[in-house]
Write a protein that holds these residues in place. Sequence first.
Motif, short mmCIF file in Angstrom:
data_model
loop_
_atom_site.label_atom_id
_atom_site.label_comp_id
_atom_site.label_asym_id
_atom_site.label_seq_id
_atom_site.Cartn_x
_atom_site.Cartn_y
_atom_site.Cartn_z
N SER A 87 2.48 -1.23 -4.69
CA SER A 87 1.77 -2.50 -4.47
C SER A 87 0.59 -2.31 -3.52
O SER A 87 -0.48 -2.90 -3.73
N TYR A 88 0.75 -1.49 -2.49
CA TYR A 88 -0.36 -1.24 -1.57
C TYR A 88 -1.47 -0.45 -2.25
O TYR A 88 -2.66 -0.71 -2.04
N ALA A 89 -1.09 0.49 -3.09
CA ALA A 89 -2.08 1.26 -3.85
C ALA A 89 -2.89 0.33 -4.76
O ALA A 89 -4.12 0.43 -4.81
N ALA A 90 -2.19 -0.57 -5.45
CA ALA A 90 -2.89 -1.51 -6.34
C ALA A 90 -3.82 -2.42 -5.56
O ALA A 90 -4.96 -2.66 -5.98
N GLN A 91 -3.36 -2.92 -4.42
CA GLN A 91 -4.19 -3.80 -3.58
C GLN A 91 -5.40 -3.04 -3.04
O GLN A 91 -6.53 -3.55 -3.05
N THR A 92 -5.20 -1.83 -2.59
CA THR A 92 -6.29 -1.03 -2.04
C THR A 92 -7.32 -0.71 -3.12
O THR A 92 -8.53 -0.82 -2.88
N LEU A 93 -6.85 -0.35 -4.29
CA LEU A 93 -7.77 -0.03 -5.38
C LEU A 93 -8.54 -1.27 -5.82
O LEU A 93 -9.73 -1.19 -6.12
N GLN A 94 -7.89 -2.42 -5.83
CA GLN A 94 -8.59 -3.67 -6.20
C GLN A 94 -9.70 -3.97 -5.20
O GLN A 94 -10.79 -4.40 -5.58
#
Length: 147
Positions: free
Chosen positions: A113-120
């Motif tokens: 979830s943090y990876a997805a948020q960071t990439l967004q």
Amino acid sequence: MLEAVAAAPFNGRADLPPLATSLQMSLDDLFAIGDSLHLLGLAELEDGDIILTDLGSRFVLCDHDGRKDMIGTSLLHTVPLIRQIRAALDEAPSHVIEKSTFLEAMRETMSSSYAAQTLQTAINWGRYGDLYDFDEETDRFRLIDPD
């Protein structure tokens, strides 16, 4: 926010609680924005104040296109993920890269979830700085103008 800090009554230096009131924002939201502005070199946070840097002052005076150029340059110098995305796009023969390429690598060092948020966030910032485009339908990054 930078425009508010630059203008009276703050004149380049604002105490965060009065600024939050002026902008009708929570202090938590203001801190998050302040951290981003600090990362980009547009402001400093010091003793509960936000202070415009010279770059931040120039940003306030720029037109929309000038602001986008400044942000793009700053992002490439200060955010490794954005620099990696741009470099991969520059090197790819098609100038197109799958989102999953970066997401999978990021998941090795952080939660999904943090990876997805960071990439967004990197997608949104890079788009604003005209560093690349992102197609939501295909989940692909694309260099805006490879030539």
